[in-house]
Scaffold this motif. Structure first.
Motif, mmCIF file in Angstrom:
data_model
loop_
_atom_site.group_PDB
_atom_site.id
_atom_site.type_symbol
_atom_site.label_atom_id
_atom_site.label_comp_id
_atom_site.label_asym_id
_atom_site.label_seq_id
_atom_site.Cartn_x
_atom_site.Cartn_y
_atom_site.Cartn_z
ATOM 1 N N SER A 156 0.820 -1.210 0.000
ATOM 2 C CA SER A 156 0.000 0.000 0.000
ATOM 3 C C SER A 156 0.854 1.261 0.000
ATOM 4 O O SER A 156 0.603 2.206 -0.757
ATOM 5 N N VAL A 157 1.890 1.271 0.831
ATOM 6 C CA VAL A 157 2.758 2.444 0.924
ATOM 7 C C VAL A 157 3.590 2.589 -0.352
ATOM 8 O O VAL A 157 3.840 3.706 -0.817
ATOM 9 N N ALA A 158 3.990 1.484 -0.955
ATOM 10 C CA ALA A 158 4.718 1.551 -2.225
ATOM 11 C C ALA A 158 3.833 2.141 -3.315
ATOM 12 O O ALA A 158 4.285 2.980 -4.107
ATOM 13 N N ALA A 159 2.576 1.734 -3.343
ATOM 14 C CA ALA A 159 1.651 2.295 -4.332
ATOM 15 C C ALA A 159 1.434 3.786 -4.093
ATOM 16 O O ALA A 159 1.394 4.579 -5.047
ATOM 17 N N ALA A 160 1.330 4.182 -2.837
ATOM 18 C CA ALA A 160 1.167 5.602 -2.520
ATOM 19 C C ALA A 160 2.408 6.386 -2.931
ATOM 20 O O ALA A 160 2.303 7.494 -3.468
ATOM 21 N N GLY A 161 3.584 5.821 -2.713
ATOM 22 C CA GLY A 161 4.821 6.489 -3.112
ATOM 23 C C GLY A 161 4.899 6.678 -4.624
ATOM 24 O O GLY A 161 5.348 7.721 -5.112
ATOM 25 N N ALA A 162 4.461 5.664 -5.367
ATOM 26 C CA ALA A 162 4.438 5.794 -6.826
ATOM 27 C C ALA A 162 3.453 6.882 -7.249
ATOM 28 O O ALA A 162 3.733 7.652 -8.177
ATOM 29 N N ALA A 163 2.335 6.980 -6.554
ATOM 30 C CA ALA A 163 1.367 8.047 -6.847
ATOM 31 C C ALA A 163 1.959 9.411 -6.500
ATOM 32 O O ALA A 163 1.755 10.382 -7.235
ATOM 33 N N HIS A 164 2.708 9.502 -5.411
ATOM 34 C CA HIS A 164 3.366 10.761 -5.045
ATOM 35 C C HIS A 164 4.338 11.185 -6.140
ATOM 36 O O HIS A 164 4.386 12.357 -6.506
ATOM 37 N N ALA A 165 5.120 10.226 -6.646
ATOM 38 C CA ALA A 165 6.068 10.543 -7.712
ATOM 39 C C ALA A 165 5.327 11.088 -8.931
ATOM 40 O O ALA A 165 5.765 12.070 -9.540
ATOM 41 N N TYR A 166 4.229 10.469 -9.268
ATOM 42 C CA TYR A 166 3.426 10.929 -10.404
ATOM 43 C C TYR A 166 2.913 12.363 -10.159
ATOM 44 O O TYR A 166 3.010 13.234 -11.023
ATOM 45 N N LEU A 167 2.361 12.593 -8.983
ATOM 46 C CA LEU A 167 1.799 13.906 -8.676
ATOM 47 C C LEU A 167 2.873 14.997 -8.635
ATOM 48 O O LEU A 167 2.629 16.133 -9.033
ATOM 49 N N LEU A 168 4.047 14.646 -8.155
ATOM 50 C CA LEU A 168 5.126 15.621 -8.117
ATOM 51 C C LEU A 168 5.576 16.027 -9.520
ATOM 52 O O LEU A 168 5.937 17.175 -9.760
ATOM 53 N N MET A 169 5.551 15.108 -10.443
ATOM 54 C CA MET A 169 6.008 15.399 -11.802
ATOM 55 C C MET A 169 4.890 15.916 -12.699
ATOM 56 O O MET A 169 5.169 16.565 -13.700
ATOM 57 N N GLU A 170 3.664 15.667 -12.342
ATOM 58 C CA GLU A 170 2.541 16.032 -13.215
ATOM 59 C C GLU A 170 2.467 17.540 -13.451
ATOM 60 O O GLU A 170 2.232 17.988 -14.557
ATOM 61 N N GLY A 171 2.651 18.351 -12.451
ATOM 62 C CA GLY A 171 2.535 19.795 -12.603
ATOM 63 C C GLY A 171 3.695 20.417 -13.360
ATOM 64 O O GLY A 171 3.576 21.522 -13.876
ATOM 65 N N SER A 172 4.807 19.709 -13.466
ATOM 66 C CA SER A 172 5.968 20.301 -14.136
ATOM 67 C C SER A 172 5.983 20.006 -15.628
ATOM 68 O O SER A 172 6.861 20.457 -16.324
ATOM 69 N N ARG A 173 5.005 19.300 -16.123
ATOM 70 C CA ARG A 173 4.970 18.972 -17.566
ATOM 71 C C ARG A 173 4.283 20.034 -18.347
ATOM 72 O O ARG A 173 3.521 20.788 -18.025
#
Length: 173
Positions: A156-173
């Motif tokens: 669960s925490v690994a999936a949340a971390g992957a979602a965090h990585a996505y959210l962190l990069m999403e706004g910079s595109r």
């Protein structure tokens, strides 16, 4: 005219049946009964579960320190990064780690000296995303080595971390 040989079935199980039974028995012997007896180490050493839990807590604390360093360097990112930091704090708590819940913008806590923050906000977000992604990958591998509930929490925490990585990069595109 010769007689055909009599149909002869050897007594006992066939070779395939015997091999399948041995393979099935080996698989069953590797499974735990869920009581936790197989999780304990030998000679008083910490169990596999406790070592994995401590490592996961330490990793969560490390990612919180990264968030704190970025927030201390770029307070304008608080709205975007603050909720992700709060989730990382909850992840650390899920593994038994006590982490300060206030953000560094509210109280001037000095970030860890080992955490360096890039010169731009975009690079800082990319570094955070890379750290979250790497941690999610490590946790996904680690969950294969631990039983039951800890494996579920790690997943669960690994999936949340992957979602965090996505959210962190999403706004910079």
């Amino acid at each position: 005219m010769p007689y055909p040989p009599p149909p002869h079935v050897p007594p006992g199980p066939r070779r395939r049946s015997l091999l399948a039974s041995v393979a099935g028995g080996a698989l069953l012997a590797g499974c735990s009964d869920g009581t936790g007896n197989t999780e304990e180490g030998t000679a008083g050493s910490p169990s596999v579960v406790e070592r994995a839990r401590a490592r996961a807590a330490r990793d969560s604390r490390g990612i919180v320190e990264r968030y704190d360093a970025v927030l201390a360097a770029y307070p304008a990112l608080a709205e975007r990064v603050g909720p992700l930091r709060a989730e990382a704090v909850r992840h650390a708590e899920a593994f038994g780690e006590a982490v300060a819940t206030s953000s560094p913008t509210a109280s001037p806590a000095s970030p860890s000296p080992s955490v360096t923050v890039p010169a731009t906000e975009k690079d800082a977000l990319a570094q955070l995303a890379a750290a979250e992604r790497a941690l999610a990958d490590r946790r996904a591998k680690a969950l294969l080595d631990v039983p039951g509930e800890l494996a579920r929490v790690l997943a669960s925490v690994a999936a949340a971390g992957a979602a965090h990585a996505y959210l962190l990069m999403e706004g910079s595109r």
